[in-house]
Design an enzyme around this catalytic site. Structure first.
Site, PDB file in Angstrom:
ATOM      1  N   GLU A   1       7.691   1.092   4.978  1.00 31.78           N
ATOM      2  CA  GLU A   1       7.159   0.053   5.863  1.00 31.78           C
ATOM      3  C   GLU A   1       7.393  -1.294   5.167  1.00 31.78           C
ATOM      4  OE1 GLU A   1       2.878   0.205   6.340  1.00 31.78           O
ATOM      5  OE2 GLU A   1       2.928  -1.056   8.122  1.00 31.78           O
TER       6      GLU A   1
ATOM      7  N   HIS B   1       3.976   7.130   3.763  1.00 29.77           N
ATOM      8  CA  HIS B   1       4.921   6.036   3.577  1.00 29.77           C
ATOM      9  C   HIS B   1       4.456   5.101   2.462  1.00 29.77           C
ATOM     10  CE1 HIS B   1       2.171   4.165   6.669  1.00 29.77           C
ATOM     11  NE2 HIS B   1       2.352   3.090   5.936  1.00 29.77           N
TER      12      HIS B   1
ATOM     13  N   HIS C   1       0.825  -1.211   0.000  1.00 31.67           N
ATOM     14  CA  HIS C   1       0.000   0.000   0.000  1.00 31.67           C
ATOM     15  C   HIS C   1       0.854   1.255   0.000  1.00 31.67           C
ATOM     16  CE1 HIS C   1       0.468  -0.845   4.410  1.00 31.67           C
ATOM     17  NE2 HIS C   1       0.632   0.455   4.498  1.00 31.67           N
TER      18      HIS C   1
HETATM   19 CO    CO Z   1       1.140   1.307   6.301  1.00 33.15          CO
END
Ligand code: CO
Length: 134
Positions: free
Chosen positions: A130, A79, A7
């Protein structure tokens, strides 16, 4: 090492408003708002055919995205999340190469119930990264 883009996360002040933009204006499949107290945020996921968008709204005073929103009052990309097959092996390899892992260096359980960790933006082209166990 990294696999699929899981994502892209966008920090916003008003997650209901942002969810409405994606649902009503952009016609996307939008999840319910979920509290993530371990991470100090509320999340909404936008499910796209090839990836997801994670909307983040700060939860409480000490939210890790509060400073980001002070600097980016209209919201913005916070992020990117990449999948890895083995998060511990990925962490160990990255640390050996000098990359900084945020927090205590141990994975936490993320918004999808899988282990996640964050890497310092200064080591990755100015972008907070991440990693999520695939
Ligand atoms: Co995230």
């Amino acid at each position: 090492m990294i696999g699929r883009l899981n994502h892209v996360a966008i920090a916003v002040r008003d997650i209901a408003k942002a969810a409405a933009v994606y649902r009503d204006t952009l016609g996307a499949d939008v999840s319910e708002k979920v509290a993530q107290p371990d991470h100090g945020v509320f999340t909404v996921f936008i499910n796209l055919p090839n990836t997801k968008i994670e909307l983040l709204e700060p939860m409480g005073e000490g939210s890790p995205i509060a400073k980001f929103l002070d600097k980016n009052p209209d919201g913005g990309i916070h992020h990117v999340c990449y999948e890895v097959d083995d998060i511990i092996a990925a962490r160990d390899t990255l640390k050996k190469q000098g990359a900084r892992v945020l927090g205590d260096g141990e994975p936490k359980i993320g918004a999808h119930g899988k282990p996640v960790m964050f890497l310092h933006p200064k080591d990755f082209c100015g972008t907070l990264v991440e990693l999520e166990q695939a």
